[in-house]
Design an enzyme around this catalytic site. Structure first.
Site, PDB file in Angstrom:
ATOM      1  N   TYR A 142       0.825  -1.210   0.000  1.00 26.19           N
ATOM      2  CA  TYR A 142       0.000   0.000   0.000  1.00 26.19           C
ATOM      3  C   TYR A 142       0.861   1.263   0.000  1.00 26.19           C
ATOM      4  O   TYR A 142       0.465   2.292  -0.532  1.00 26.19           O
ATOM      5  CB  TYR A 142      -0.892   0.042   1.245  1.00 26.19           C
ATOM      6  CG  TYR A 142      -2.176  -0.730   1.152  1.00 26.19           C
ATOM      7  CD1 TYR A 142      -2.186  -2.073   0.769  1.00 26.19           C
ATOM      8  CD2 TYR A 142      -3.385  -0.130   1.459  1.00 26.19           C
ATOM      9  CE1 TYR A 142      -3.372  -2.783   0.711  1.00 26.19           C
ATOM     10  CE2 TYR A 142      -4.577  -0.834   1.409  1.00 26.19           C
ATOM     11  CZ  TYR A 142      -4.556  -2.158   1.033  1.00 26.19           C
ATOM     12  OH  TYR A 142      -5.739  -2.852   0.977  1.00 26.19           O
ATOM     13  N   LYS A 187       3.004 -15.250   2.230  1.00 25.85           N
ATOM     14  CA  LYS A 187       3.197 -15.915   0.925  1.00 25.85           C
ATOM     15  C   LYS A 187       4.697 -16.150   0.784  1.00 25.85           C
ATOM     16  O   LYS A 187       5.348 -15.684  -0.155  1.00 25.85           O
ATOM     17  CB  LYS A 187       2.619 -15.025  -0.193  1.00 25.85           C
ATOM     18  CG  LYS A 187       2.607 -15.648  -1.577  1.00 25.85           C
ATOM     19  CD  LYS A 187       1.553 -16.719  -1.771  1.00 25.85           C
ATOM     20  CE  LYS A 187       1.715 -17.407  -3.117  1.00 25.85           C
ATOM     21  NZ  LYS A 187       0.811 -18.570  -3.268  1.00 25.85           N
ATOM     22  N   ASP A 219      -3.040 -18.228   0.270  1.00 22.92           N
ATOM     23  CA  ASP A 219      -4.034 -18.862  -0.621  1.00 22.92           C
ATOM     24  C   ASP A 219      -4.761 -19.992   0.107  1.00 22.92           C
ATOM     25  O   ASP A 219      -5.990 -20.112   0.043  1.00 22.92           O
ATOM     26  CB  ASP A 219      -3.398 -19.329  -1.940  1.00 22.92           C
ATOM     27  CG  ASP A 219      -2.082 -20.066  -1.756  1.00 22.92           C
ATOM     28  OD1 ASP A 219      -1.573 -20.128  -0.621  1.00 22.92           O
ATOM     29  OD2 ASP A 219      -1.566 -20.590  -2.767  1.00 22.92           O
ATOM     30  N   ASP A 243      -6.512  -7.078   4.180  1.00 18.86           N
ATOM     31  CA  ASP A 243      -7.642  -6.406   3.530  1.00 18.86           C
ATOM     32  C   ASP A 243      -8.552  -7.448   2.881  1.00 18.86           C
ATOM     33  O   ASP A 243      -9.771  -7.440   3.063  1.00 18.86           O
ATOM     34  CB  ASP A 243      -7.110  -5.420   2.482  1.00 18.86           C
ATOM     35  CG  ASP A 243      -8.236  -4.729   1.728  1.00 18.86           C
ATOM     36  OD1 ASP A 243      -9.207  -4.304   2.384  1.00 18.86           O
ATOM     37  OD2 ASP A 243      -8.153  -4.628   0.492  1.00 18.86           O
ATOM     38  N   ASP A 247     -12.611  -9.133   4.280  1.00 20.88           N
ATOM     39  CA  ASP A 247     -13.886  -9.137   3.538  1.00 20.88           C
ATOM     40  C   ASP A 247     -14.426 -10.565   3.460  1.00 20.88           C
ATOM     41  O   ASP A 247     -15.638 -10.797   3.575  1.00 20.88           O
ATOM     42  CB  ASP A 247     -13.698  -8.598   2.107  1.00 20.88           C
ATOM     43  CG  ASP A 247     -13.833  -7.069   2.027  1.00 20.88           C
ATOM     44  OD1 ASP A 247     -13.529  -6.402   3.031  1.00 20.88           O
ATOM     45  OD2 ASP A 247     -14.234  -6.563   0.958  1.00 20.88           O
TER      46      ASP A 247
HETATM   47  C1  IPM Z   1     -10.406  -1.150   3.983  1.00 20.00           C
HETATM   48  C2  IPM Z   1     -10.423  -0.533   2.603  1.00 20.00           C
HETATM   49  C3  IPM Z   1      -9.188   0.303   2.376  1.00 20.00           C
HETATM   50  C4  IPM Z   1      -7.991  -0.630   2.510  1.00 20.00           C
HETATM   51  C5  IPM Z   1      -9.132   1.055   1.049  1.00 20.00           C
HETATM   52  C6  IPM Z   1     -10.317   1.952   0.855  1.00 20.00           C
HETATM   53  C7  IPM Z   1      -7.874   1.834   0.897  1.00 20.00           C
HETATM   54  O1  IPM Z   1     -10.569  -1.520   1.631  1.00 20.00           O
HETATM   55  O2  IPM Z   1     -10.317  -0.395   4.966  1.00 20.00           O
HETATM   56  O3  IPM Z   1     -10.512  -2.364   4.088  1.00 20.00           O
HETATM   57  O4  IPM Z   1      -7.662  -1.361   1.568  1.00 20.00           O
HETATM   58  O5  IPM Z   1      -7.374  -0.620   3.571  1.00 20.00           O
HETATM   59 MN    MN Z   2     -11.018  -3.466   2.444  1.00 23.92          MN
END
Ligand code: IPM
Ligand code: MN
Ligand code: NAD
Length: 349
Positions: A142, A187, A219, A243, A247
């Protein structure tokens, strides 16, 4: 107590879930005899539109001053044509995290009983799941050098030993307060940063002989999380893997809309935000689930202001609403964002 914090609604559903969270915080403050002292500021796309930059100076100054930040989300299609630091994410959210040195992003996954059927995974894979992802937040790909050259594009990924060490310490310390297990995700079969990661985590582990440590490739971890999520306690990983995996973890819990997060550094300063984004597909329709934002507010009360009882009250109120089926469409309900907030606020009372 005077609860002085910086409120950054941001873009898309940010202001909707923000208003919802403020309602619940306000009800909590009234019930417990506190006052809310809210400093609202711009960040992200709205800041670009209204102040010309994604992270205005007064936003950053307020964040440093109050030390407690509640943030909705940033970004959206309107600003997707922008590049690099002109973008809401790269120029707003990332420098906020980096400048405040909030290197530890904590994202819990513990499915609510009421939501076992809302998740796209069979309930038998969800029972007993209770883990926390400790995501490194201010290093890695990042923040590396990025750009274009005559051959194409590049994003550099770098980690220093001390960056890995400090996040590893947080993971081991957290494991000590839980089931005493750390799963470090990397990884290392391909990436040099991951080889360093693994070495430093092994070295750090020597100070925590009471904590079990295992290493998993990212993975495979994506698979294990769905097939045997209950085996994990603290999952330690770098910025981008964290990240993506968070999710995925949200889907064990029924929706992106129920997972809060805390971003912490060495001091008391904390940034509290849902793990989801600005959800442009549902923005402005009162469909957004406010629970992740409400729980982020509760976390802020506990972590930044030591208001444990108040935070517990909000968390219990969320559970009550979910048990009663009072939820938004993402969880199969029919209530609007603010209707859910009002139910939760009532339960706090
Ligand atoms: C999160 C988001 C952010 C990240 C983006 C918007 C930069 O996806 O907070 O999970 O990747 O950290
Ligand atoms: Mn995110
Ligand atoms: P997203 O998290 O915004 O949405 C993904 C999906 O989940 C969408 O279908 C959305 O409707 C749904 N969803 C998310 N939050 C929800 C909620 N509270 N209630 C109900 N449904 C919800 O991810 P995206 O669509 O990939 O990204 C949209 C924008 O948000 C992008 O500009 C991205 O950069 C930004 N983003 C910001 C943050 C942040 O500020 N922390 C985090 C992630 C993405």
């Amino acid at each position: 107590m005077n609860i002085n914090f910086t409120y950054l609604p941001g873009d898309g559903i940010g202001p909707e879930i923000g208003t919802a969270a403020l309602r619940v915080l306000n009800a909590t403050a009234v019930a417990y005899g506190h006052t809310l002292d809210i400093e609202e500021h711009l960040i992200g796309g709205i800041a670009i539109d209204e102040a010309g930059v994604p992270l205005p100076t007064d936003t950053l100054e307020s964040a440093k001053k109050t030390g407690a930040i509640l943030l909705g989300a940033v970004g959206g299609p309107k600003w997707d044509h922008l590049k690099g630091g002109d973008r809401p994410e790269l120029g707003g959210l990332l420098p906020l995290r980096k400048t405040l040195e909030l290197y530890a992003n904590v994202r819990p996954a513990k499915p609510y009983t009421a939501l076992l059927d809302a998740a796209p995974i069979k309930p038998e894979y969800l029972q007993g799941v209770d883990f926390v992802i400790m995501r490194e937040l201010t290093g890695g790909i990042y923040f590396g050098d990025k750009g274009r050259d005559n051959l194409g594009a590049y994003d550099e990924c770098r980690y220093t030993e001390s960056e890995v060490n400090r996040i590893a310490i947080r993971a081991f310390e957290m494991a000590r307060t839980r089931r005493k297990k750390v799963t470090s995700v990397d990884k290392s079969n391909v990436l040099e940063t991951s080889r360093l990661w693994r070495e430093v985590v092994n070295e750090t582990a020597k100070d925590y002989p009471d904590v079990e440590l295992e290493h998993t490739l990212v993975d495979a971890m994506a698979m294990h999380m769905l097939s045997r999520g209950k085996d994990f306690d603290v999952i330690l990983t770098e910025n981008m893997f964290g990240d993506i995996l968070t999710d995925e973890a949200a889907m064990l819990c029924g929706s992106m809309g129920v997972i809060p997060s805390a971003s912490l550094g060495a001091g008391k300063l904390g940034l509290f935000e849902p793990i989801h984004g600005s959800a442009p597909d549902i923005a402005g329709k009162s469909l957004a689930n406010p629970i992740a934002m409400i729980l982020s507010g509760a976390w802020m009360l506990r972590s930044s202001f030591g208001l444990n009882e108040e935070a517990n009250a909000i968390e219990h109120a969320v559970e009550k609403a979910l048990d009663a089926g009072q939820c938004t469409a993402d969880l199969g309900g029919s209530l609007s964002t603010l209707e859910v907030a009002d139910k939760i606020a009532d339960y706090v009372d």
